[in-house]
Motif scaffolding. Structure first.
Motif, PDB file in Angstrom:
ATOM      1  N   ARG A 129      16.460   0.526  -2.112  1.00 42.09           N
ATOM      2  CA  ARG A 129      16.132  -0.161  -3.360  1.00 42.09           C
ATOM      3  C   ARG A 129      14.633  -0.367  -3.568  1.00 42.09           C
ATOM      4  O   ARG A 129      14.218  -0.995  -4.525  1.00 42.09           O
ATOM      5  N   GLY A 130      13.832   0.095  -2.634  1.00 38.44           N
ATOM      6  CA  GLY A 130      12.387  -0.092  -2.738  1.00 38.44           C
ATOM      7  C   GLY A 130      11.913  -1.453  -2.275  1.00 38.44           C
ATOM      8  O   GLY A 130      10.746  -1.804  -2.458  1.00 38.44           O
ATOM      9  N   TYR A 131      12.800  -2.233  -1.642  1.00 35.27           N
ATOM     10  CA  TYR A 131      12.431  -3.580  -1.216  1.00 35.27           C
ATOM     11  C   TYR A 131      11.386  -3.581  -0.109  1.00 35.27           C
ATOM     12  O   TYR A 131      10.520  -4.457  -0.073  1.00 35.27           O
ATOM     13  N   ALA A 132      11.466  -2.626   0.824  1.00 36.86           N
ATOM     14  CA  ALA A 132      10.483  -2.598   1.918  1.00 36.86           C
ATOM     15  C   ALA A 132       9.087  -2.405   1.353  1.00 36.86           C
ATOM     16  O   ALA A 132       8.148  -3.116   1.730  1.00 36.86           O
ATOM     17  N   THR A 133       8.945  -1.475   0.427  1.00 39.23           N
ATOM     18  CA  THR A 133       7.640  -1.235  -0.184  1.00 39.23           C
ATOM     19  C   THR A 133       7.182  -2.452  -0.974  1.00 39.23           C
ATOM     20  O   THR A 133       6.019  -2.873  -0.864  1.00 39.23           O
ATOM     21  N   GLU A 134       8.065  -3.033  -1.738  1.00 35.94           N
ATOM     22  CA  GLU A 134       7.706  -4.178  -2.584  1.00 35.94           C
ATOM     23  C   GLU A 134       7.280  -5.385  -1.746  1.00 35.94           C
ATOM     24  O   GLU A 134       6.250  -6.010  -2.021  1.00 35.94           O
ATOM     25  N   ALA A 135       8.053  -5.689  -0.704  1.00 35.18           N
ATOM     26  CA  ALA A 135       7.730  -6.837   0.153  1.00 35.18           C
ATOM     27  C   ALA A 135       6.464  -6.570   0.969  1.00 35.18           C
ATOM     28  O   ALA A 135       5.587  -7.434   1.072  1.00 35.18           O
ATOM     29  N   ALA A 136       6.358  -5.377   1.536  1.00 35.81           N
ATOM     30  CA  ALA A 136       5.180  -5.052   2.337  1.00 35.81           C
ATOM     31  C   ALA A 136       3.924  -5.036   1.470  1.00 35.81           C
ATOM     32  O   ALA A 136       2.865  -5.492   1.900  1.00 35.81           O
ATOM     33  N   ARG A 137       4.033  -4.542   0.237  1.00 33.94           N
ATOM     34  CA  ARG A 137       2.873  -4.535  -0.659  1.00 33.94           C
ATOM     35  C   ARG A 137       2.394  -5.966  -0.930  1.00 33.94           C
ATOM     36  O   ARG A 137       1.193  -6.243  -0.931  1.00 33.94           O
ATOM     37  N   ALA A 138       3.338  -6.890  -1.143  1.00 35.72           N
ATOM     38  CA  ALA A 138       2.964  -8.286  -1.387  1.00 35.72           C
ATOM     39  C   ALA A 138       2.206  -8.854  -0.195  1.00 35.72           C
ATOM     40  O   ALA A 138       1.209  -9.572  -0.352  1.00 35.72           O
ATOM     41  N   VAL A 139       2.657  -8.537   1.011  1.00 39.94           N
ATOM     42  CA  VAL A 139       2.015  -9.059   2.220  1.00 39.94           C
ATOM     43  C   VAL A 139       0.665  -8.378   2.464  1.00 39.94           C
ATOM     44  O   VAL A 139      -0.301  -9.039   2.840  1.00 39.94           O
ATOM     45  N   VAL A 140       0.581  -7.078   2.243  1.00 37.61           N
ATOM     46  CA  VAL A 140      -0.701  -6.381   2.409  1.00 37.61           C
ATOM     47  C   VAL A 140      -1.711  -6.925   1.397  1.00 37.61           C
ATOM     48  O   VAL A 140      -2.864  -7.208   1.749  1.00 37.61           O
ATOM     49  N   ASP A 141      -1.300  -7.098   0.149  1.00 34.16           N
ATOM     50  CA  ASP A 141      -2.207  -7.669  -0.861  1.00 34.16           C
ATOM     51  C   ASP A 141      -2.657  -9.070  -0.456  1.00 34.16           C
ATOM     52  O   ASP A 141      -3.830  -9.418  -0.586  1.00 34.16           O
ATOM     53  N   HIS A 142      -1.720  -9.883   0.044  1.00 28.68           N
ATOM     54  CA  HIS A 142      -2.033 -11.235   0.512  1.00 28.68           C
ATOM     55  C   HIS A 142      -3.056 -11.171   1.660  1.00 28.68           C
ATOM     56  O   HIS A 142      -4.027 -11.941   1.688  1.00 28.68           O
ATOM     57  N   ALA A 143      -2.853 -10.237   2.582  1.00 27.59           N
ATOM     58  CA  ALA A 143      -3.752 -10.113   3.738  1.00 27.59           C
ATOM     59  C   ALA A 143      -5.157  -9.702   3.306  1.00 27.59           C
ATOM     60  O   ALA A 143      -6.152 -10.232   3.817  1.00 27.59           O
ATOM     61  N   LEU A 144      -5.243  -8.777   2.369  1.00 32.79           N
ATOM     62  CA  LEU A 144      -6.551  -8.258   1.961  1.00 32.79           C
ATOM     63  C   LEU A 144      -7.293  -9.204   1.024  1.00 32.79           C
ATOM     64  O   LEU A 144      -8.522  -9.215   1.013  1.00 32.79           O
ATOM     65  N   THR A 145      -6.554 -10.009   0.268  1.00 41.06           N
ATOM     66  CA  THR A 145      -7.209 -10.911  -0.689  1.00 41.06           C
ATOM     67  C   THR A 145      -7.276 -12.329  -0.141  1.00 41.06           C
ATOM     68  O   THR A 145      -8.341 -12.785   0.258  1.00 41.06           O
ATOM     69  N   THR A 146      -6.147 -12.988  -0.056  1.00 35.55           N
ATOM     70  CA  THR A 146      -6.118 -14.392   0.359  1.00 35.55           C
ATOM     71  C   THR A 146      -6.651 -14.591   1.774  1.00 35.55           C
ATOM     72  O   THR A 146      -7.443 -15.496   2.018  1.00 35.55           O
ATOM     73  N   LEU A 147      -6.211 -13.753   2.703  1.00 37.02           N
ATOM     74  CA  LEU A 147      -6.658 -13.895   4.099  1.00 37.02           C
ATOM     75  C   LEU A 147      -8.003 -13.214   4.342  1.00 37.02           C
ATOM     76  O   LEU A 147      -8.641 -13.453   5.362  1.00 37.02           O
ATOM     77  N   GLY A 148      -8.421 -12.349   3.447  1.00 37.88           N
ATOM     78  CA  GLY A 148      -9.719 -11.697   3.559  1.00 37.88           C
ATOM     79  C   GLY A 148      -9.838 -10.676   4.675  1.00 37.88           C
ATOM     80  O   GLY A 148     -10.944 -10.400   5.152  1.00 37.88           O
TER      81      GLY A 148
END
Length: 160
Positions: A91-110
């Motif tokens: 269903r594309g959930y792995a990509t969707e969830a992982a993308r949210a976490v990668v974006d969080h890591a690169l932006t919020t966590l820096g």
């Protein structure tokens, strides 16, 4: 921190989620490419909860779809890891969830980059990390065979 995508809610794991994680991570289909196929003990799951500050349960509505986390990959940095319930496959959930976490890591966590390490034979996960814009940078020997390591491209390269 609660993360949301169009279809998913990623809720930080707490100690109260122990039974849910134990059931999920010990499912033979879920663990096929996780933990080198090892069946985790209740103590190992408790330790994972305590030692993984960036660990989320992924829900599609009320149903558990899986997990996603950031954890250390040796001394190289943090890697994104994920697991899905078989009912959530395709269903594309792995990509969707992982993308949210990668974006969080690169932006919020820096973080400067995010890594992934995938069993060479896990073609579905290789496609996921490639969809995230990650590129392979080395292959190492794992307990059950070769592991391909991926990393995000620097932001200036992604936009070029």
């Amino acid at each position: 921190m609660l993360l949301r995508t169009k279809r998913l809610t990623l809720r930080p794991v707490t100690r109260d989620d122990h039974a849910t994680l134990l059931a999920h991570w010990t499912s033979p289909q879920v663990r096929a490419f996780l933990f080198d196929g090892e069946v985790l003990s209740p103590e190992q799951v408790a330790r994972a909860i305590e030692e993984t500050p960036h660990l989320w349960l992924v829900h599609d509505g009320e149903a558990l779809a899986g997990t996603v986390a950031l954890r250390p990959l040796e001394d190289l940095g943090l890697e994104v890891v994920y697991s899905l319930e078989p009912a959530a496959w395709g269903r594309g959930y792995a990509t969707e969830a992982a993308r949210a976490v990668v974006d969080h890591a690169l932006t919020t966590l820096g973080l400067p980059e995010v890594l992934a390490e995938v069993d060479e034979g896990n073609h579905a996960s290789i496609r996921v990390v490639e969809r995230l814009g990650m590129r392979p940078f080395e292959t190492v020997e794992g307990l059950l065979g070769p592991m391909v390591r991926f990393r995000t491209l620097p932001i200036n390269e992604e936009r070029a």
